[in-house]
Structures are given as structure tokens and as C-alpha cells.
Design a protein around this motif. Sequence first.
Motif, PDB file in Angstrom:
ATOM      1  N   GLU A 347       0.858  -1.194   0.000  1.00  0.00           N
ATOM      2  CA  GLU A 347       0.000   0.000   0.000  1.00  0.00           C
ATOM      3  C   GLU A 347       0.888   1.237   0.000  1.00  0.00           C
ATOM      4  O   GLU A 347       2.084   1.146   0.263  1.00  0.00           O
ATOM      5  CB  GLU A 347      -0.869   0.037   1.267  1.00  0.00           C
ATOM      6  CG  GLU A 347      -0.011   0.063   2.526  1.00  0.00           C
ATOM      7  CD  GLU A 347      -0.805   0.281   3.815  1.00  0.00           C
ATOM      8  OE1 GLU A 347      -1.980   0.678   3.725  1.00  0.00           O
ATOM      9  OE2 GLU A 347      -0.221   0.093   4.888  1.00  0.00           O
ATOM     10  N   PRO A 352      -5.017   5.376   1.560  1.00  0.00           N
ATOM     11  CA  PRO A 352      -5.895   4.350   0.976  1.00  0.00           C
ATOM     12  C   PRO A 352      -6.501   4.789  -0.356  1.00  0.00           C
ATOM     13  O   PRO A 352      -6.720   3.971  -1.251  1.00  0.00           O
ATOM     14  CB  PRO A 352      -6.984   4.156   2.041  1.00  0.00           C
ATOM     15  CG  PRO A 352      -6.824   5.281   3.005  1.00  0.00           C
ATOM     16  CD  PRO A 352      -5.420   5.782   2.902  1.00  0.00           C
ATOM     17  N   ASP A 353      -6.726   6.106  -0.521  1.00  0.00           N
ATOM     18  CA  ASP A 353      -7.283   6.615  -1.776  1.00  0.00           C
ATOM     19  C   ASP A 353      -6.320   6.358  -2.930  1.00  0.00           C
ATOM     20  O   ASP A 353      -6.687   5.820  -3.983  1.00  0.00           O
ATOM     21  CB  ASP A 353      -7.532   8.136  -1.642  1.00  0.00           C
ATOM     22  CG  ASP A 353      -6.257   8.878  -1.190  1.00  0.00           C
ATOM     23  OD1 ASP A 353      -5.439   8.281  -0.449  1.00  0.00           O
ATOM     24  OD2 ASP A 353      -6.055  10.035  -1.607  1.00  0.00           O
ATOM     25  N   THR A 355      -3.821   4.253  -2.967  1.00  0.00           N
ATOM     26  CA  THR A 355      -3.608   2.814  -3.142  1.00  0.00           C
ATOM     27  C   THR A 355      -4.725   2.237  -4.003  1.00  0.00           C
ATOM     28  O   THR A 355      -4.470   1.500  -4.972  1.00  0.00           O
ATOM     29  CB  THR A 355      -3.589   2.092  -1.779  1.00  0.00           C
ATOM     30  OG1 THR A 355      -2.641   2.745  -0.926  1.00  0.00           O
ATOM     31  CG2 THR A 355      -3.210   0.622  -1.929  1.00  0.00           C
ATOM     32  N   ALA A 356      -5.962   2.591  -3.672  1.00  0.00           N
ATOM     33  CA  ALA A 356      -7.101   2.056  -4.432  1.00  0.00           C
ATOM     34  C   ALA A 356      -7.011   2.492  -5.899  1.00  0.00           C
ATOM     35  O   ALA A 356      -7.249   1.690  -6.808  1.00  0.00           O
ATOM     36  CB  ALA A 356      -8.417   2.526  -3.808  1.00  0.00           C
ATOM     37  N   ALA A 357      -6.631   3.737  -6.123  1.00  0.00           N
ATOM     38  CA  ALA A 357      -6.593   4.255  -7.501  1.00  0.00           C
ATOM     39  C   ALA A 357      -5.490   3.597  -8.330  1.00  0.00           C
ATOM     40  O   ALA A 357      -5.549   3.596  -9.560  1.00  0.00           O
ATOM     41  CB  ALA A 357      -6.383   5.775  -7.471  1.00  0.00           C
ATOM     42  N   THR A 360      -6.509  -1.869 -10.631  1.00  0.00           N
ATOM     43  CA  THR A 360      -7.787  -2.093 -11.285  1.00  0.00           C
ATOM     44  C   THR A 360      -8.674  -2.909 -10.331  1.00  0.00           C
ATOM     45  O   THR A 360      -8.188  -3.441  -9.326  1.00  0.00           O
ATOM     46  CB  THR A 360      -7.621  -2.919 -12.576  1.00  0.00           C
ATOM     47  OG1 THR A 360      -7.142  -4.218 -12.224  1.00  0.00           O
ATOM     48  CG2 THR A 360      -6.629  -2.260 -13.530  1.00  0.00           C
ATOM     49  N   ALA A 361      -9.949  -3.022 -10.691  1.00  0.00           N
ATOM     50  CA  ALA A 361     -10.876  -3.754  -9.830  1.00  0.00           C
ATOM     51  C   ALA A 361     -10.427  -5.203  -9.650  1.00  0.00           C
ATOM     52  O   ALA A 361     -10.654  -5.808  -8.596  1.00  0.00           O
ATOM     53  CB  ALA A 361     -12.278  -3.706 -10.431  1.00  0.00           C
TER      54      ALA A 361
END
Length: 486
Positions: A347, A352-353, A355-357, A360-361
Amino acid sequence: MSSLFPALAGSPGERVALRFGDRTLTYRDLASAAGATAARIREAGRVAVWATPAPETAVAVVGALLAGVPAVPLNPKSGEKELGHIVSDSAPTTVLAAAGDDLPAALAGLARLDVDIDGALGHGGGSAPEDRAADGDPALVVYTSGTTGPPKGAVLSRRAVAVTLDALADAWQWTGADVLVHALPLFHVHGLVLGVLGPLRRGGSVRHLGRFTTEGVARELGDGATMLFGVPTMYHRIAEALPGDPELARALAGARLLVSGSAALPVHDHERIAAATGRRVIERYGMTETLMNTSVRADGEPRAGTVGVPLPGVELRLVEDDGTPVASYDGESVGEIQVRGPNLFTEYLNRPDATAAAFTADGWFRTGDMAVRDPDGYVRIVGRRATDLIKSGGYKIGAGEIENALLEHPGVREAAVTGEPDADLGERIVAWIVPADPQAPPSARELADHVAGRLAPHKRPRVVRLLDSLPRNDMGKIMKRALTQG
Ligand code: MCA
Ligand code: AMP
């Protein structure tokens, strides 16, 4: 977990592990010194390491890994703003440094622990404790620039470090018999993970030059070193020096493996080195967040302009803008490189924003690098998605970070930063400035010093261009293409 450094376990021998100038540590010495450091930081949460090009840095990082404590390497040339950000974001309890190193005010709030190599050896030392952490635990937090905002801390697990080094061992036939020479900084993945932890995991040796010179490379490769790691700027300087330096040519010709990475090595430099030495530099491709993804293999065909094939355990795909995978291996169809595998970071610390971006899903990491694949799977990097990321001397530098620093200078009203081609650095940083007072604009030197002092010297603009205004679109966004093409 399984040991990160098998050569330090049990009764380590007298083989040389590290050499920095005239300072040499055997595996036995390293086990004592790193073991003593580990014993003193076992209760620490996270430790910062003042990552000078010195044996204390290697001892500190190995000590932290033995203690199961994550290490945050710091660039000793970082300015106060950058250092302040890294320290407040990563919140280390302690900073490890060599005795006598002056530490800046930004570190004043941390406990200081001097890495005392001679003291540990003088006491007969302790031995290296067993690694007590789990595979998924963090090993390192390495800061890396994005397009905007301050650098983000990539959390690298012990597993990621181990698998990337073992994959490189497979690709490069890298063993404990190898002696690596390099002059890379020890606060990034290239110099620290590949260049120090790599040889130590194999039970081999590393000789660090302190600073890069072609004389140092020639001396060490002429005296038993087998491998050279460098960024393209270093190979460019080697290519420039070769015509007048037969000793350098002989030394390179005798090396087992010459490896370039962190940015693209121009084909012209590949060819000049091959012509003068008969040896081909091979390239590998990685990122702070992914560690290593691909490499030309030691037993494969070297091919200038490519970064080779995916390493064992790494899944790699190219995708179009809409996310459709590129199926062709035709050397022409361009897509963004996405990767998956145990080599990936865990991460971005406290982000967290972001990391998520970055994923991909379905769990693929978006590298932002654009590439094609040859029919036999060799990957060719052809560009980068973000124009606001600059690679200069192998350092990744975010335009936004420099723009923010420039805007803090009282003589600057508006600022935009771009990269432009540079034969030595790959890209050089250009600052486009609208001065607060057009009659008395700040000098290029003043702006360079301002950025070097707040961020780091390698982030300073090399060129400053003054403008009356910045080109903007209807939304007010700066049109950087108009600057660079104008
Ligand atoms: C100059 N200097 C200054 C200023 N101007 N200091 C303060 N203020 C100023 N205004 C100083 C510099 O600090 C430096 O000091 C000296 O002048 C020369 O600076 P510079 O021109 O920047 O150095 P250079 O000789 O051009 O550096 C070229 C280099 C360097 C040696 C190739 O760029 C380098 O080490 N690059 C490696 C980057 C790297 O490791 N990237 C890996 C990240 P002094 O000489 O005392 O230092 S990428 C990665 O890790 C991924 C995973 C990957 O794929 O590898
Ligand atoms: P960093 O964020 O400093 O770890 O740099 C990672 C970036 O360096 C990658 O996303 C690539 O753009 C670039 N890079 C690393 N190795 C190579 C290479 N051999 N050829 C081209 N680009 C590279």
C-alpha cells in the motif's frame, strides 16, 4: 518466516559482504554489527535510516530487517520540506545514522541511534538473531514521487523483497560468487534493494564506489568485480569515456553482467558500449511500487531498446485506454503495462485513496508506462502516460512537487514544470516562470537553490524560462504541451 539473509544465519564466514572504499565487512562482521543494531531497536515501531553511501546504511537496514522493524531510508540531501513530510508521514520512533553524521532539524524529534560498527566488532559482537517477522510484514517504506503533491511512501513487504531478488537471481544466474559494483544512492529501490540486499541475499559481495566515476568502475571491474548496476546516465558517461579509456573498455569486457535500469538506455549508448567492449548491457524494468517486473535474461538474447521478458512469478499485460487487454505480440500495438504478483507493494502509507486508484478492480497495478510486445514476448517501453512525471538521472520527479516549491519563492507568480530531452540525464527539468516583478525576476541559480534546499538537489530545475503569462485553456488549466511545443 524463511530468512531474508541465509548467509548471516548460523556461523557466517569470512567472505566479504560489503566494501565501501577502504572499509570492508565480512559476513561475520555484518552479522555482529547488524545483530547489535537489531538488538537495540527491537521495540521500535519504525526506524528512519540516514542513507549515506556508507556501510552504516547497510548495517542499519539489515539490522532493522533482522529485528522485524520496517526501515524508512532517507535521502541525506533532502531539503527540510521533503524531509519534514517524510518524517511526519512515516512517523519513525528512531533515526539510525553513522556516529558523527550531522542530522538536520527536521529529525530533532526522533531518538537517535548511532550505528557503531567498530564497537560491535570490538566487543566480539552479537550474532544475527533469527528473522522474527512474517512474510507479509513490511520491510521498507520507500518514498516515491507522483504527478502532484508530496512523495508517497510505498510499503514493501519482506516477501516482495525476497521474491524480486530471487527472480533476478534466476534471470541473471546471480550467485554468491558474484561481486557487484555500483554507485547508486541507497535511499531508492535500485541502489538499496537490488544493489545491497541483492548481493547479501545471495551471499555474495557488493563494492560501493561512494560516488560514480568511470575510473572507479574500471578499477573494480578490473579487480574481481563481476557485475555492474547503473542508471542510463552512468552508462551514457561510460559510453562517452570509452573511446579514450582502454582500461575501462578492458574492464567492461571482462564483466559477467552489465545491467541498466530506472529509465530507458538509449540505443545509441547500447551500441557505443557494445562496439567498444564487445559486451551488451542488459536492461531490467521495475518501479518502487512493483520492484522488478521484467528483464533481459543472462541466458537470453540481449536486445537493445527492450526490457526483456516478465520475471518468474510476475504476470504482465498491456491494456488499451478503455481497459481492454491488448492481445497482439506484434511490436506495434501499444498499451499500458499492468502487473500482478507477489513482487508488488502492499500500500501507500496513509493513502488508501491513492492505493485504491493504483489498482484495477481485478487487482492489476497500473504502472503508467506504455509499451509494445515483440512476437517472442520481449517488452519495449515506448512512453509514459503522465507528462507530469519526469525521469532525470534515473530519479522519478513529480512536476507538481517542484511547482509547489517554486510558488513558495516570493519572486514567482506562476510556475509550470516540464521535462525536456537531455543526452546525459535522459530528461532535464525545465521551470517556466512568470515572475512577480518582471523588472527584477529571480535568477535561474536562485530558483535552483531554492528547490534544492526545500526538496533535493536532483529536483532542481536545470533550465529556467521566463514568460509574461502561462498558456491556459478555457478551464484555466495550464497547457504544458503549448509550452514544450511552442
Ligand atoms: C548542484 N548540487 C547542488 C546544487 N546544484 N547542491 C545543492 N544545491 C544546488 N543548487 C550538487 C549536487 O547535490 C551534487 O552533489 C552535485 O552538485 C552534482 O549534482 P547533479 O548534477 O544532480 O549530479 P549528477 O552528477 O548529474 O548525478 C547524476 C547521477 C545521479 C549520479 C546519475 O542522477 C544519480 O545518482 N542517479 C541515480 C538515481 C537512482 O538511483 N534512481 C533509482 C530510482 P554530490 O556530487 O555531492 O552528490 S528508480 C528505482 O529505484 C526503480 C525501482 C528502478 O527501476 O530502478
Ligand atoms: P521509480 O518510481 O523511481 O521507481 O521509477 C519507476 C519508473 O522508472 C518506471 O515506471 C519506468 O517509467 C521507469 N523505468 C525503470 N526501468 C526502466 C527501463 N529499463 N526502461 C525504461 N523505463 C524504466
